[in-house]
Design a protein around this motif. Structure first.
Motif, PDB file in Angstrom:
ATOM      1  N   LYS A 189     -15.629 -55.626  77.475  1.00  0.00           N
ATOM      2  CA  LYS A 189     -15.625 -56.788  76.588  1.00  0.00           C
ATOM      3  C   LYS A 189     -16.626 -56.582  75.467  1.00  0.00           C
ATOM      4  O   LYS A 189     -17.698 -56.014  75.667  1.00  0.00           O
ATOM      5  N   LEU A 190     -16.263 -57.066  74.300  1.00  0.00           N
ATOM      6  CA  LEU A 190     -17.124 -57.003  73.130  1.00  0.00           C
ATOM      7  C   LEU A 190     -17.441 -58.431  72.716  1.00  0.00           C
ATOM      8  O   LEU A 190     -16.528 -59.229  72.483  1.00  0.00           O
ATOM      9  N   CYS A 191     -18.729 -58.770  72.635  1.00  0.00           N
ATOM     10  CA  CYS A 191     -19.137 -60.148  72.353  1.00  0.00           C
ATOM     11  C   CYS A 191     -19.992 -60.219  71.097  1.00  0.00           C
ATOM     12  O   CYS A 191     -20.866 -59.380  70.872  1.00  0.00           O
ATOM     13  N   PHE A 192     -19.712 -61.224  70.271  1.00  0.00           N
ATOM     14  CA  PHE A 192     -20.460 -61.489  69.042  1.00  0.00           C
ATOM     15  C   PHE A 192     -21.186 -62.822  69.215  1.00  0.00           C
ATOM     16  O   PHE A 192     -20.550 -63.855  69.435  1.00  0.00           O
ATOM     17  N   LYS A 193     -22.507 -62.786  69.097  1.00  0.00           N
ATOM     18  CA  LYS A 193     -23.304 -63.981  69.382  1.00  0.00           C
ATOM     19  C   LYS A 193     -24.303 -64.258  68.266  1.00  0.00           C
ATOM     20  O   LYS A 193     -24.984 -63.356  67.775  1.00  0.00           O
ATOM     21  N   LYS A 194     -24.357 -65.518  67.866  1.00  0.00           N
ATOM     22  CA  LYS A 194     -25.381 -65.982  66.934  1.00  0.00           C
ATOM     23  C   LYS A 194     -25.628 -67.456  67.212  1.00  0.00           C
ATOM     24  O   LYS A 194     -24.702 -68.261  67.142  1.00  0.00           O
ATOM     25  N   GLU A 195     -26.864 -67.746  67.555  1.00  0.00           N
ATOM     26  CA  GLU A 195     -27.249 -69.108  67.914  1.00  0.00           C
ATOM     27  C   GLU A 195     -26.329 -69.620  69.035  1.00  0.00           C
ATOM     28  O   GLU A 195     -26.222 -68.982  70.069  1.00  0.00           O
ATOM     29  N   ALA A 196     -25.641 -70.732  68.814  1.00  0.00           N
ATOM     30  CA  ALA A 196     -24.818 -71.308  69.892  1.00  0.00           C
ATOM     31  C   ALA A 196     -23.430 -70.683  69.975  1.00  0.00           C
ATOM     32  O   ALA A 196     -22.682 -70.931  70.920  1.00  0.00           O
TER      33      ALA A 196
END
Length: 263
Positions: free
Chosen positions: A92-99
């Motif tokens: 899995k590839l996840c993109f996260k920024k703040e919420a």
């Protein structure tokens, strides 16, 4: 057997490549065994892919913090199951920024079948001076004779307020090569190019034989990717007498010559 290589350089040019058109010509028995294996993998995957596994069955294998432009502050992380080799579960590839946290499973449709790419091998931010912000993702599939690897390029889309994959169908056999190049050739202009090299098979050739390679060149921008050139090498590479360290490096003079002609 020579393993795949991926590099990034700046020589007045920089690369990209994709899905295999040239099938390995195998004896009929081997053909049948491979077909049976693929059917087993396909049936197993389609049977169990819908079964959700607990979040703690995945672990974070890679993570990178992006900088610059629209991607500034975004964290890109790759997750895989603990026993990833030959697993039916994709990475899995996840993109996260703040919420905000959006994840994508790495699954590729090749012909009639879908293949889980179980491991992410690397996450590489695109060069800051390339005019496009994002990340290059290399993932691996175990379960075929040579293995497969995929190259995805994710860039930020301000209209969708998220990341999109502008190179979703770039899959090579495990002995293939790729390079990401930032282009500064006057006839081509500035920007990113992806160059790939894939081994071609001809009648009578074995794994240890010298082979021609299929070279493909793509331009990369915030608007997407576009294949601008594809050709077969005139030289043979590999084998005992013609081994070179990197096929793309050896072909660069010819690549530049052909790119200048088409522009």
């Amino acid at each position: 057997m020579k393993k795949n290589r991926g590099t990034s350089l700046n020589i007045g040019l920089q690369p990209h490549f994709c899905w295999m058109k040239n099938k390995l010509k195998l004896p009929s028995l081997a053909d049948k065994l491979i077909l049976i294996f693929r059917i087993v993998v396909f049936v197993t995957f389609t049977t169990y892919a819908s079964i959700s596994i607990a979040a703690d069955d995945y672990f974070k294998s890679y993570s990178v913090l992006l900088e610059g432009g629209d991607v500034d502050g975004w964290e890109v992380s790759a997750y895989q199951v603990k026993e990833a080799d030959y697993s039916v579960y994709p990475a899995k590839l996840c993109f996260k920024k703040e919420a905000k946290n959006v994840c994508h499973s790495i699954i590729k449709k090749l012909g009639r079948y879908q293949y889980p790419f179980q491991m992410v091998n690397s996450l590489t931010p695109l060069p800051k001076n390339a005019g496009v912000h994002g990340v290059l993702v290399k993932s691996d599939h175990t379960g075929t004779v040579d293995g497969l690897f995929a190259i995805d390029i994710w860039v930020y889309d301000s209209k969708r307020i998220g990341f999109v994959n502008i190179l979703p169908n770039c899959v090579l056999a495990g002995v293939g090569e790729y390079q990401l190049i930032s282009s500064e050739v006057p006839q081509v202009g500035r920007g990113l190019m992806l160059i790939t090299a894939e081994r071609l098979w001809r009648a009578g050739e074995g794994i240890d034989s010298a082979h021609k390679y299929q070279i493909a060149i793509y331009t990369i921008s915030g608007k997407g990717s576009s294949k601008i050139l594809e050709y077969s090498t005139s030289k043979l590479y590999g084998g005992e007498s013609t081994e070179v360290e990197n096929i793309i490096d050896a072909e660069l003079p010819e690549i530049l010559k052909k790119i200048i002609v088409i522009h």
